[in-house]
Scaffold this active site. Structure first.
Site, PDB file in Angstrom:
ATOM      1  N   LYS A 181       0.886  -1.170   0.000  1.00 55.01           N
ATOM      2  CA  LYS A 181       0.000   0.000   0.000  1.00 55.01           C
ATOM      3  C   LYS A 181       0.914   1.207   0.000  1.00 55.01           C
ATOM      4  O   LYS A 181       1.486   1.576   1.025  1.00 55.01           O
ATOM      5  CB  LYS A 181      -0.906   0.022   1.241  1.00 55.01           C
ATOM      6  CG  LYS A 181      -1.962   1.115   1.151  1.00 55.01           C
ATOM      7  CD  LYS A 181      -2.525   1.519   2.483  1.00 55.01           C
ATOM      8  CE  LYS A 181      -1.619   2.414   3.259  1.00 55.01           C
ATOM      9  NZ  LYS A 181      -1.199   3.672   2.574  1.00 55.01           N
ATOM     10  N   GLU A 256      10.920   1.486   9.747  1.00 53.98           N
ATOM     11  CA  GLU A 256      11.773   2.644   9.425  1.00 53.98           C
ATOM     12  C   GLU A 256      11.001   3.878   9.850  1.00 53.98           C
ATOM     13  O   GLU A 256      10.125   4.346   9.124  1.00 53.98           O
ATOM     14  CB  GLU A 256      12.008   2.710   7.910  1.00 53.98           C
ATOM     15  CG  GLU A 256      12.753   1.563   7.333  1.00 53.98           C
ATOM     16  CD  GLU A 256      14.221   1.601   7.669  1.00 53.98           C
ATOM     17  OE1 GLU A 256      14.685   2.606   8.250  1.00 53.98           O
ATOM     18  OE2 GLU A 256      14.897   0.620   7.374  1.00 53.98           O
ATOM     19  N   GLU A 387      10.566  15.692  15.741  1.00 52.17           N
ATOM     20  CA  GLU A 387      10.939  15.653  14.326  1.00 52.17           C
ATOM     21  C   GLU A 387      10.273  16.829  13.595  1.00 52.17           C
ATOM     22  O   GLU A 387       9.079  17.078  13.770  1.00 52.17           O
ATOM     23  CB  GLU A 387      10.462  14.333  13.710  1.00 52.17           C
ATOM     24  CG  GLU A 387      10.852  14.197  12.269  1.00 52.17           C
ATOM     25  CD  GLU A 387      10.578  12.817  11.694  1.00 52.17           C
ATOM     26  OE1 GLU A 387       9.557  12.207  12.073  1.00 52.17           O
ATOM     27  OE2 GLU A 387      11.382  12.348  10.875  1.00 52.17           O
TER      28      GLU A 387
HETATM   29  P1  NAD Z   1       1.076  10.057   9.586  1.00 53.97           P
HETATM   30  O1  NAD Z   1       1.728   9.619  10.813  1.00 53.97           O
HETATM   31  O2  NAD Z   1      -0.420  10.134   9.573  1.00 53.97           O
HETATM   32  O3  NAD Z   1       1.465   9.110   8.360  1.00 53.97           O
HETATM   33  C1  NAD Z   1       2.778   8.730   8.028  1.00 53.97           C
HETATM   34  C2  NAD Z   1       2.669   7.671   6.910  1.00 53.97           C
HETATM   35  O4  NAD Z   1       2.071   6.502   7.418  1.00 53.97           O
HETATM   36  C3  NAD Z   1       1.756   8.096   5.761  1.00 53.97           C
HETATM   37  O5  NAD Z   1       2.318   7.645   4.561  1.00 53.97           O
HETATM   38  C4  NAD Z   1       0.438   7.395   6.022  1.00 53.97           C
HETATM   39  O6  NAD Z   1      -0.259   7.078   4.849  1.00 53.97           O
HETATM   40  C5  NAD Z   1       0.884   6.138   6.709  1.00 53.97           C
HETATM   41  N1  NAD Z   1      -0.064   5.636   7.677  1.00 53.97           N
HETATM   42  C6  NAD Z   1      -0.729   6.344   8.609  1.00 53.97           C
HETATM   43  N2  NAD Z   1      -1.479   5.538   9.369  1.00 53.97           N
HETATM   44  C7  NAD Z   1      -1.289   4.270   8.899  1.00 53.97           C
HETATM   45  C8  NAD Z   1      -1.766   2.992   9.277  1.00 53.97           C
HETATM   46  N3  NAD Z   1      -2.576   2.829  10.334  1.00 53.97           N
HETATM   47  N4  NAD Z   1      -1.367   1.927   8.562  1.00 53.97           N
HETATM   48  C9  NAD Z   1      -0.514   2.055   7.523  1.00 53.97           C
HETATM   49  N5  NAD Z   1      -0.010   3.238   7.131  1.00 53.97           N
HETATM   50  C10 NAD Z   1      -0.389   4.327   7.808  1.00 53.97           C
HETATM   51  O7  NAD Z   1       1.650  11.454   9.250  1.00 53.97           O
HETATM   52  P2  NAD Z   1       1.835  12.332   7.949  1.00 53.97           P
HETATM   53  O8  NAD Z   1       1.129  13.619   8.161  1.00 53.97           O
HETATM   54  O9  NAD Z   1       1.579  11.625   6.663  1.00 53.97           O
HETATM   55  O10 NAD Z   1       3.381  12.575   8.077  1.00 53.97           O
HETATM   56  C11 NAD Z   1       3.822  13.301   9.188  1.00 53.97           C
HETATM   57  C12 NAD Z   1       4.876  12.629   9.956  1.00 53.97           C
HETATM   58  O11 NAD Z   1       5.175  11.327   9.503  1.00 53.97           O
HETATM   59  C13 NAD Z   1       6.157  13.405   9.796  1.00 53.97           C
HETATM   60  O12 NAD Z   1       6.233  14.395  10.789  1.00 53.97           O
HETATM   61  C14 NAD Z   1       7.191  12.381   9.963  1.00 53.97           C
HETATM   62  O13 NAD Z   1       7.478  12.245  11.327  1.00 53.97           O
HETATM   63  C15 NAD Z   1       6.568  11.093   9.551  1.00 53.97           C
HETATM   64  N6  NAD Z   1       7.023  10.583   8.263  1.00 53.97           N
HETATM   65  C16 NAD Z   1       8.159   9.863   8.268  1.00 53.97           C
HETATM   66  C17 NAD Z   1       8.636   9.361   7.073  1.00 53.97           C
HETATM   67  C18 NAD Z   1       9.907   8.571   7.018  1.00 53.97           C
HETATM   68  O14 NAD Z   1      10.509   8.484   5.954  1.00 53.97           O
HETATM   69  N7  NAD Z   1      10.331   7.933   8.102  1.00 53.97           N
HETATM   70  C19 NAD Z   1       7.936   9.608   5.902  1.00 53.97           C
HETATM   71  C20 NAD Z   1       6.759  10.346   5.941  1.00 53.97           C
HETATM   72  C21 NAD Z   1       6.302  10.814   7.145  1.00 53.97           C
END
Ligand code: NAD
Length: 484
Positions: A181, A256, A387
């Site tokens: 996904k 990750e 972060e």
């Molecule tokens: P978020 O925490 O809602 O989502 C992060 C990612 O996880 C998104 O791609 C989302 O689609 C996915 N996700 C969320 N809930 C999920 C679930 N229950 N099951 C599977 N996937 C799920 O936050 P966001 O607004 O998209 O991103 C913000 C924060 O996420 C950032 O501040 C950063 O800390 C983190 N982030 C980290 C990375 C990384 O490369 N480690 C990448 C993107 C975001």
């Protein structure tokens, strides 16, 4: 082409059991261009029946793929990498349209995507086991490496090429099948990648690509006994949630998660050159990088020169649509990041910091934010503790080695860390002392296909890349045998 799609953007579909499809119950969401907020296309969501089909297809795909020799698997995976290289311009355009990063960065990401896939195509042939001498005459003890089984993978929006590539190619090289996904906000790049694997001859069911409400999809897939391994890249809270779901089914997991990477600039480093490297690292992909340098600790003697150069670069960066040739930093990926940057700037200002550059959203169409530099930052502010995931850089002073190590290691993050020094002794000491999955000394390129990438502490567990990246999709089976 469907009428609602932006030309040059990818056709939005799911891929289940070797068939391209829309969602079974007709649900969908709009995918936006973060530079213009215009709709790029409609993304289908998987129904429960679609997810069941994906699970069944992946189970069948696994039976076919595990019996395909590593050599044959490698040929198909390698061909997908070649096709991605041949289609690089098309891929990069899709990536910039949906994610926002400048086209030159998108091109580099696609080149890296192909490199990762090619590297795994080779490494899959080296899933060596071992022979362990037995304690009895005629006793033969072997350790064989086998694919772990069906993988469920979840990837975010900041690297729509590289992150899915690591999971897809790692799983496939080991002989696993996968249901991925990819991010609903940046689906086009992964769809284009799936097309490359199909065109390369991947059998049906080995790679399945679905979209939906993230928590609904992950909860459903992880509840299935068919899934034996999960790989997630994203935020720490979501990682912890998925790790608990994985534990319920005793499924292996690679996590990750986020980081808040310290950069330590010692007195003997060249402050101007270091500021150039640091600012380039900080504003890459508008700071939306999990290994982005994000807490700048500079020793007193070089502080002013470093800060002046960093501020000068931040003020001079041209922010705009990533498709424009003169743009140096694109928009943030979504409105959530603008809100987060505004909150973080308001918090540091309330704590007495000085905004030396930027600090504000640009315009009101597209998610543009100024490259921002903050000094005199309180260590307790959100900017220093959480972060950032955006273009806001705090620069603070330090006096001694022991003091800066304590401050750098003082958070629950442990993904990447960087240090700049001319002294080999200091370089060795700082690399040893930092609690971090990756340490870059005098440069910031800590992510390559052939080296392990992953964090410690709350930044996660497991690694992608290097021999560790293949290992993540393998189990060890011990076979002991004696003649009768
Ligand atoms: P978020 O925490 O809602 O989502 C992060 C990612 O996880 C998104 O791609 C989302 O689609 C996915 N996700 C969320 N809930 C999920 C679930 N229950 N099951 C599977 N996937 C799920 O936050 P966001 O607004 O998209 O991103 C913000 C924060 O996420 C950032 O501040 C950063 O800390 C983190 N982030 C980290 C990375 C990384 O490369 N480690 C990448 C993107 C975001």
């Amino acid at each position: 082409m469907d009428g609602s799609r932006t030309p040059a953007y990818e056709k939005l579909e799911m891929f289940i059991g070797g068939q391209w499809c829309q969602g079974g119950d007709g649900k969908s969401e709009d995918v936006l261009n973060p530079a213009t907020e215009q709709v790029l296309g409609k993304l289908p969501h998987a129904s429960k029946a679609d997810l069941d089909r994906a699970l069944q297809a992946a189970a069948k795909g696994f039976e076919v793929w595990r019996k395909t020799s590593a050599y044959e698997r490698g040929k198909i995976i390698r061909k997908a990498a070649d096709l991605i290289r041949a289609r690089a311009d098309q891929f990069a355009t899709i990536l910039t349209l949906e994610q926002g990063k400048v086209l030159a960065e998108a091109k580099m990401e696609i080149a890296g995507t192909a490199d990762i896939i090619e590297w795994y195509a080779e490494e899959g042939k080296r899933a060596y086991g071992r022979v362990v001498p037995g304690r009895l005459p005629g006793l033969r003890q072997t350790v064989v490496r086998e694919p772990v089984g069906v993988v469920a993978a979840f990837t975010p929006w900041n690297f729509p090429g590289i992150t899915p590539a690591r999971k897809i190619a790692g799983a496939l090289a080991a002989g696993c099948s996968i249901i991925i996904k990819a991010s609903e906000e940046t689906p086009g790049t992964c769809i284009a990648m799936a097309r490359a694997f199909v065109d390369a001859g991947l059998p049906p069911g080995v790679l399945n690509l679905v979209f939906g409400v993230p928590n609904d999809v992950s909860t459903y897939l992880l509840a299935s006994p068919i899934v034996r391994k999960i790989s997630f890249t994203g935020s720490i809270p979501v990682g912890k949630h998925l790790a608990k779901l994985a534990a319920d089914g005793m499924k292996r997991a690679t996590m990750e998660l986020g980081g808040h990477s310290p950069v330590i600039v010692f007195d003997d480093a060249d402050p101007v050159k270091t500021a150039e490297i640091a600012a380039a690292g900080k504003y890459r992909n508008a700071g939306q990088v999990c290994i982005s340098p994000s807490r700048f600790f500079v020793q007193e003697k070089v502080y002013d020169k470093f800060a002046d150069k960093f501020i000068e670069i931040a003020k001079s960066l041209k922010v705009g649509n990533g498709m424009d040739a003169d743009t140096k930093m694109g928009p943030l990926a979504n409105m959530r990041r603008i809100n987060a940057m505004e909150a973080v700037v308001a918090d540091v200002q309330a704590n007495g910091a000085q905004i030396q550059a930027g600090g504000k959203r640009i315009g009101n169409q597209g998610y543009f934010f100024q490259p921002t530099v903050v000094t005199e930052v309180d260590e307790k502010s959100k900017l220093m503790r959480n972060e950032v995931f955006g273009p806001v850089a705090p620069i603070v002073r330090f006096k001694t080695f022991d003091e800066v190590i304590k401050r750098a290691n003082g958070l629950e993050y442990g993904l990447a860390a960087y240090a700049f020094t001319k002294s080999t002794a200091t370089a060795t000491a700082v690399a040893d002392a930092l609690e971090s999955g990756m340490v870059g000394v005098n440069h910031m390129m800590v992510s390559t296909p052939e080296t392990p990438f992953g964090g410690v502490k709350e930044s996660g567990y497991g690694q992608e890349g290097g021999v560790e990246g293949l290992d993540a999709y393998l189990i060890s089976k011990f076979v002991t045998q004696i003649g009768v």
